[in-house]
Each structure stands twice: as C-alpha cells, then as structure tokens.
Design an enzyme around this catalytic site. Structure first.
Site, mmCIF file in Angstrom:
data_model
loop_
_atom_site.group_PDB
_atom_site.id
_atom_site.type_symbol
_atom_site.label_atom_id
_atom_site.label_comp_id
_atom_site.label_asym_id
_atom_site.label_seq_id
_atom_site.Cartn_x
_atom_site.Cartn_y
_atom_site.Cartn_z
ATOM 1 N N GLU A 36 0.871 -1.168 0.000
ATOM 2 C CA GLU A 36 0.000 0.000 0.000
ATOM 3 C C GLU A 36 0.915 1.226 0.000
ATOM 4 O O GLU A 36 1.825 1.317 0.829
ATOM 5 C CB GLU A 36 -0.895 0.017 1.252
ATOM 6 C CG GLU A 36 -1.827 1.210 1.216
ATOM 7 C CD GLU A 36 -2.791 1.304 2.396
ATOM 8 O OE1 GLU A 36 -2.742 0.443 3.290
ATOM 9 O OE2 GLU A 36 -3.592 2.259 2.387
ATOM 10 N N ARG A 262 5.510 -12.509 9.862
ATOM 11 C CA ARG A 262 6.223 -11.312 9.461
ATOM 12 C C ARG A 262 7.579 -11.245 10.160
ATOM 13 O O ARG A 262 7.804 -11.880 11.180
ATOM 14 C CB ARG A 262 5.398 -10.062 9.734
ATOM 15 C CG ARG A 262 5.026 -9.844 11.183
ATOM 16 C CD ARG A 262 4.330 -8.490 11.390
ATOM 17 N NE ARG A 262 3.326 -8.180 10.386
ATOM 18 C CZ ARG A 262 3.295 -7.038 9.670
ATOM 19 N NH1 ARG A 262 4.204 -6.117 9.840
ATOM 20 N NH2 ARG A 262 2.350 -6.820 8.813
ATOM 21 N N LYS A 272 4.614 0.738 9.339
ATOM 22 C CA LYS A 272 4.644 2.030 8.650
ATOM 23 C C LYS A 272 3.978 3.111 9.488
ATOM 24 O O LYS A 272 4.396 4.262 9.476
ATOM 25 C CB LYS A 272 3.960 1.909 7.287
ATOM 26 C CG LYS A 272 4.838 1.252 6.250
ATOM 27 C CD LYS A 272 4.155 1.201 4.901
ATOM 28 C CE LYS A 272 3.150 0.080 4.861
ATOM 29 N NZ LYS A 272 2.552 -0.088 3.534
HETATM 30 P P1 ATP Z 1 3.018 -2.319 7.996
HETATM 31 O O1 ATP Z 1 2.472 -3.194 9.045
HETATM 32 O O2 ATP Z 1 4.456 -1.998 8.142
HETATM 33 O O3 ATP Z 1 2.213 -1.078 7.783
HETATM 34 P P2 ATP Z 1 1.690 -3.568 5.844
HETATM 35 O O4 ATP Z 1 1.514 -5.022 5.901
HETATM 36 O O5 ATP Z 1 0.534 -2.719 6.139
HETATM 37 O O6 ATP Z 1 2.954 -3.180 6.686
HETATM 38 P P3 ATP Z 1 1.755 -3.426 3.025
HETATM 39 O O7 ATP Z 1 2.158 -2.303 2.178
HETATM 40 O O8 ATP Z 1 0.346 -3.836 3.032
HETATM 41 O O9 ATP Z 1 2.263 -3.111 4.479
HETATM 42 O O10 ATP Z 1 2.686 -4.678 2.746
HETATM 43 C C1 ATP Z 1 2.992 -5.209 1.487
HETATM 44 C C2 ATP Z 1 3.401 -6.633 1.683
HETATM 45 O O11 ATP Z 1 4.510 -6.733 2.558
HETATM 46 C C3 ATP Z 1 2.275 -7.422 2.318
HETATM 47 O O12 ATP Z 1 2.149 -8.641 1.620
HETATM 48 C C4 ATP Z 1 2.722 -7.625 3.717
HETATM 49 O O13 ATP Z 1 2.221 -8.815 4.243
HETATM 50 C C5 ATP Z 1 4.236 -7.653 3.579
HETATM 51 N N1 ATP Z 1 4.869 -7.244 4.829
HETATM 52 C C6 ATP Z 1 4.663 -6.098 5.508
HETATM 53 N N2 ATP Z 1 5.377 -6.078 6.653
HETATM 54 C C7 ATP Z 1 6.072 -7.249 6.687
HETATM 55 C C8 ATP Z 1 6.997 -7.818 7.613
HETATM 56 N N3 ATP Z 1 7.353 -7.201 8.735
HETATM 57 N N4 ATP Z 1 7.505 -9.031 7.320
HETATM 58 C C9 ATP Z 1 7.160 -9.655 6.189
HETATM 59 N N5 ATP Z 1 6.299 -9.179 5.278
HETATM 60 C C10 ATP Z 1 5.752 -7.982 5.519
HETATM 61 MG MG MG Z 2 -1.232 -3.380 4.852
#
Ligand code: ATP
Ligand code: MG
Length: 572
Positions: A36, A262, A272
């Site tokens: 995102e 994760r 984020k």
């Molecule tokens: P955050 O929790 O940091 O805001 P998010 O999951 O909301 O991260 P996205 O932009 O939706 O961020 O993530 C894109 C991809 O990266 C998704 O498939 C998500 O599962 C993966 N991802 C995000 N954070 C991690 C992490 N700490 N370890 C592994 N994969 C991750």
């Molecule tokens: Mg997300």
C-alpha cells in the site's frame, strides 16, 4: 521449472512444488508483491519481496507488482515512487507487470453490483460506531443490521447513488451479507465499500467517491491478475475465509492465500504507522534517516542490497512469530562488505602527533593494501609525514594493565608505516587535556617489522595531517534502546524506548587523501573502526560526510556461541 536443490526450502516453497506436481494452476506460478503506498518500504517488506519474487524466479513464473491503493487518505505519490525505487534497488524487477488496485475500480464495482443482485451484499446505513457495536465480540454473536433485508432493487439504487456522490462520508456503506453469528468476526457482514469524497485519489482523481475495502479489493485483484499463490502475513489468516468467500460466491478464478510470519527485528519498529510517527514528529530526519529500518534508510546507511537478500535467505520463512536479532542482519552486512569494501584509514577523533626525528617537509609514500580479502583490488600509496593524526583513544597517559596501545615511553606500529615511540606529552595548560604527542620513529621499521626482531603489541591507524581531508562522520546506534519494544507491560509506547544516543555526529574527523573524491554511496572499511559509506544526501556540500554502516565487532558470533538465538527464524 528450474528448481534448484541447493535452495533452502520452506513450507511455502513446498506448497508451490506440490501444486506444480498436481498441476493445480496449470503448472503456473504467479505471485505478487502488493504494497500500500502509505509509507516507505522497510526491511520486513524485503522479506516479502524476496519471497514473492524469489519463488516466481525459481519456478519459471512471474511476480506482479501491485499497488494496493484503495485508501486515498493515507496514500501519496511520493510513496508510489519510493517503493518502486526500493524494490529495484533490492535487485528485483517486474518488467511490464506494474499494476494498481485502482485500475480495477470499475471491475470491482461491477462485482459489487453482482453481489447485490445475488442478495449477497446490502447497503447499510448504520454509523461506523453502530456497526462496531452490532458486530459483537469473540464471545458474543453480532446483531443483524436493521438494513440487512433491504431489497436488491433498493440496494442497487442506493449503491448507485453512493457512487454518484449523493451521500456524505459515513452515511452509508456496502456490506457483504454473510453471518452475524459467525465465530470469525471478519465474516460478520464485513464492509465492502465506504464513501470518501476527498482527498482525490493519486491516480483516479475525483472519478470515484466510494472506495473498496482491502479484503474485498485484494482477493479480487489477485483473481483478476490470475495470481496463483497469494502470500501474505499471519494477521490475514483469519481473513482467508473472507478472501475465499468473495471468490467462491462470485464464481471467479481462485488463487490460494498462504500466510507466513512477518519479520520482526530487535531494537527497531517495523510498522509504517509507527515509522510515520517518527517522521512526522521529527524524531528522525525523514523516512531515509539512516537509523530507520526502511530500505531507503538502510541504503543511505550503506547496507548493500546483496546483504539484505542474504539476510532474507537466512531467516527463512515460517508461521511462528519471532524476533530476529539485529546482530544477524549486521553479520550479513559485514559478510558482504568484508569482501567488497576497500580498506582506508580515517581518524575520527584526531590527536596531533609530531614525529620529532622525521625531517620537516619530507613525504614518504607507503604502500597500503586495498583489501586483504581480494588481492585484485590492488594497493595504493599513503603519504607519511612529520605531523600525523592518531585516534585520541589510542593513547593513554596512565594506561591500565591491558591497554597495549600508545602511552608515554611505549612503542607501537603505525599501519603500513613505522614503529613510533612516545617521548613527550603536551597538555593544555588550562584544562590539562592532552593536545599533542611527541614521538620518534625508527626508519629501520618501514613496512612494519623491526630488523632486530623486537615486537610491539599494537598497530594503530593514522593519517598525515598535511594530506588528510576533513570529514564529518555520523555514528549510528540502535533506534530503540529496548530489544523488544512490544514487551511493554506499563504500556509506555515504543517512543518511550527511543535511544537518545542513536546518532553521534563527529565534525573534525580526518580521512586519508584517497577519499577526497569518494562518490556518494561508496562504501569503505575504515581500518579498526568499521564500515562507512559516503552520505548520498549531504556529502560534498560543505564537506565529506560518512555514515557508519556497522562496526567491526561481530556480536552475532557471540550470540550463536551462547546458543541463545538459533537464527530467530521461527521455522515450523
Ligand atoms: P506495515 O504493518 O508496516 O504497515 P503492511 O503489511 O501494512 O505493513 P503493506 O504495504 O500492506 O504493508 O505490505 C505489502 C506486503 O509486505 C504485504 O504482503 C505484507 O504482508 C508484507 N509485509 C509487511 N510487513 C512485513 C513484515 N514485517 N515481514 C514480512 N512481510 C511484511
Ligand atoms: Mg497493509
């Protein structure tokens, strides 16, 4: 398929291998990385990028790059651009497969109309608070919305008018009609669409004033693109039933969602939302502050992308939540830099040293090895002269027992140079601080050995005062002083654990003259001090600026010896 048997396996890779065997997706492998655009990528994302692009590459498939841009309030073009730059920098490419969930808004709308016509979705006019109240809890079933039994015709009319902009934000939502008593809260008539009249979307502008929710948009986007394995993190495990429900009810192509744990790293945060707080509150200099776990921050800090990929490989992929020690990441950084980074000499806290018996005006060029790990990197000439700088903490006037470096009367070796002996100490008459040393050198020891076989216990780095180049050096330490910020029984919040000493700026450093033209981003080992890289934002404006990437101390080896952290992988 060119599956490589040397590749360490993991449960997702095993699923892919099995699916190829049973021809589940017609022998195809198509993954996606779906960020995102609401922040910069962090090293947790690197794990996901490495996994998705890596699987596709290994099995002759492709990985799509898709922006999950369904919430204009939090999203921004700055992030759209930084995210692409970061994925490229990590070493992955999506060719022409750059997609946006917003490209599918039309199709997603049509699917929603279809659900309404099937009696599987309805317009609900409860407020957000009421919807939350009606949802129930884990122990109590939810309550049905009074709007749940609107006719398909009424729902269609209202939904069309929602889209046409007739209603204000928050007045209506479109919900799936599933089961308000479901044990899975995600199945209690989840919201599919909400009204958001502003701000304009970074791609679709003001074309839409209703936006699909993640759960709805995500699986259907996967379906539209023909994704085979939709890999996401564990918090979506409970959403899988919903992912499947949309696809099954609509009867469209059905990818398989698979969840993995994760990445969490010690002494930092990986969300984020939290990183944005640090940026907005000015606790760091920006998303690309070298203390941040963002890819932009790590890049500026000097982390090589290869090392981050090696790290992702090492931590593996599992389902169990775990906290990986930052020391492992640093180990991976050193491993690459040890092979690649040229050795140079730099003095961070200079102490002036006059070699009394070295002729004034004379310069000696000493041959220095650029990288003992790689003879092909050759040698260079380092100037030696009468006045040198040594590191302040390499001298002690009254050395304790195990201090073998320079002290009055003692002899040490200068790297690539001569033996010197300290014969006098000059102090500031006011403060008593040591401001200069007088030494003698032994011309017979050029190159580092004494013909008479006498030994010294220390070899120190140095620079020639007349030739050295001034530089600023920024020393970084852990962002948080607490290894696990989630261990927070008093609910202080992660910001209570910010390390006040995470940045130390040294302004009067001196580096050897070969660094005068060092290019932004280039990486070096400062002998005995650590790995450093030329700051890509600030260097060259007023002075050379170096960031300390990592020290030379390998704490990971110690952790492993102690057997306290078996890689922190949580493999299962
Ligand atoms: P955050 O929790 O940091 O805001 P998010 O999951 O909301 O991260 P996205 O932009 O939706 O961020 O993530 C894109 C991809 O990266 C998704 O498939 C998500 O599962 C993966 N991802 C995000 N954070 C991690 C992490 N700490 N370890 C592994 N994969 C991750
Ligand atoms: Mg997300």
């Amino acid at each position: 398929m060119n599956s490589n048997d040397a590749t360490p396996s993991n449960f997702i890779r095993n699923i892919v291998i099995e699916d190829l065997k049973t021809n589940k997706f017609g022998g195809r492998v198509m993954t996606r990385f779906p960020p995102e655009p609401n922040g910069y990528l962090h090293i947790g994302h690197a794990k996901s990028i490495f996994l998705n692009f890596g699987l596709a590459a290994e099995f002759g498939g492709v990985c799509n790059f898709r922006f999950d841009d369904t919430n204009p309030i939090k999203e921004d073009i700055e992030y759209v651009e930084s995210i692409q730059a970061d994925v490229h920098w990590l070493g992955f490419d999506w060719d022409d497969r750059l997609y946006y969930a917003s490209d599918y808004f039309g199709q997603l709308y049509d699917y929603a109309v279809q659900l309404i016509k099937m009696g599987k979705a309805y317009v609900c006019s409860l407020s957000a608070d009421e919807i939350r109240e009606y949802r129930g809890t884990l122990t109590q079933p939810g309550k049905e919305s009074p709007y749940r039994n609107r006719s398909a015709a009424e729902n269609l009319d209202l939904f069309q008018r929602m889209r046409a902009g007739e209603f204000d934000d928050g007045t209506h939502v479109l919900r799936a009609k599933i089961d308000m008593a479901s044990g899975n809260l995600n199945m209690r008539d989840p919201v599919l669409y909400r009204i958001r009249k502003s701000p304009p979307h970074h791609r679709t502008g003001a074309q839409w004033c209703i936006y699909p929710m993640y759960d709805y948009a995500h699986g259907l986007s996967d379906s539209i693109e023909g994704i085979t394995h939709s890999i996401c993190t564990m918090e979506y495990e409970d959403h899988r039933a919903l992912y499947d429900w949309f696809l099954d009810v609509l009867g469209v192509y059905h990818p398989q969602q698979i969840e993995f744990a994760r990445l969490n790293l010690t002494s930092t945060v990986m969300s984020k939302r939290k990183l944005l707080q640090l940026v907005q509150e000015g606790r760091v200099s920006g998303w690309y502050d070298p203390r941040m776990p963002t890819l932009a921050g790590l890049r500026r800090r000097g982390y090589p992308p290869e090392a981050i990929r090696n790290f992702c490989e090492r931590i593996g992929v599992g389902k169990r939540e775990s906290l990986v020690d930052m020391a492992l990441l640093e180990y991976c950084i050193r491993e690459v830099l040890n092979k690649e980074a040229p050795r140079v000499m730099a003095v961070l806290r200079p102490l002036r040293v006059v070699i009394e018996n070295y002729p004034e005006g004379q310069v000696d060029y000493l041959e220095a090895i650029n990288n003992p790990e790689d003879p092909s990197m050759g040698t260079r000439q380092v100037p030696f002269s009468r006045v040198l700088y040594l590191e302040q903490d390499d001298f002690m006037e009254h050395p304790p027992k195990k201090f073998y470096r320079l002290s009055p009367g003692r002899e040490v070796r200068l790297r690539y140079g001569y033996f010197i002996r300290c014969v006098d100490v000059v102090k500031d008459p006011q403060t008593g601080e040591v401001v200069e040393l007088h030494c003698t050198y032994d011309p017979e020891t050029r190159g580092g050995g004494a013909p008479d076989g006498r030994q010294v216990k220390a070899t120190l780095h140095w620079v020639s005062a007349a030739h050295a180049v001034p530089a600023e050096v920024r020393l970084y330490d852990r962002l948080l002083s607490k290894a696990d910020p989630n261990d927070d029984p008093d609910d202080l919040g992660f910001k209570a654990f910010l390390n006040p000493n995470s940045l130390e700026v040294l302004k009067s450093c001196r580096v050897e003259p070969s660094l005068a033209e060092a290019a932004p981003g280039s990486r070096y080992q400062f002998e005995r001090l650590g790995y450093f890289c030329v700051d890509s934002a600030d260097s060259g404006k007023d002075a050379l600026v170096f960031n300390r990437t990592v020290t030379l101390r390998d704490t990971w080896a110690k952790i492993q010896q102690a057997g306290t952290n078996p890689g922190g992988t949580g493999k299962s």
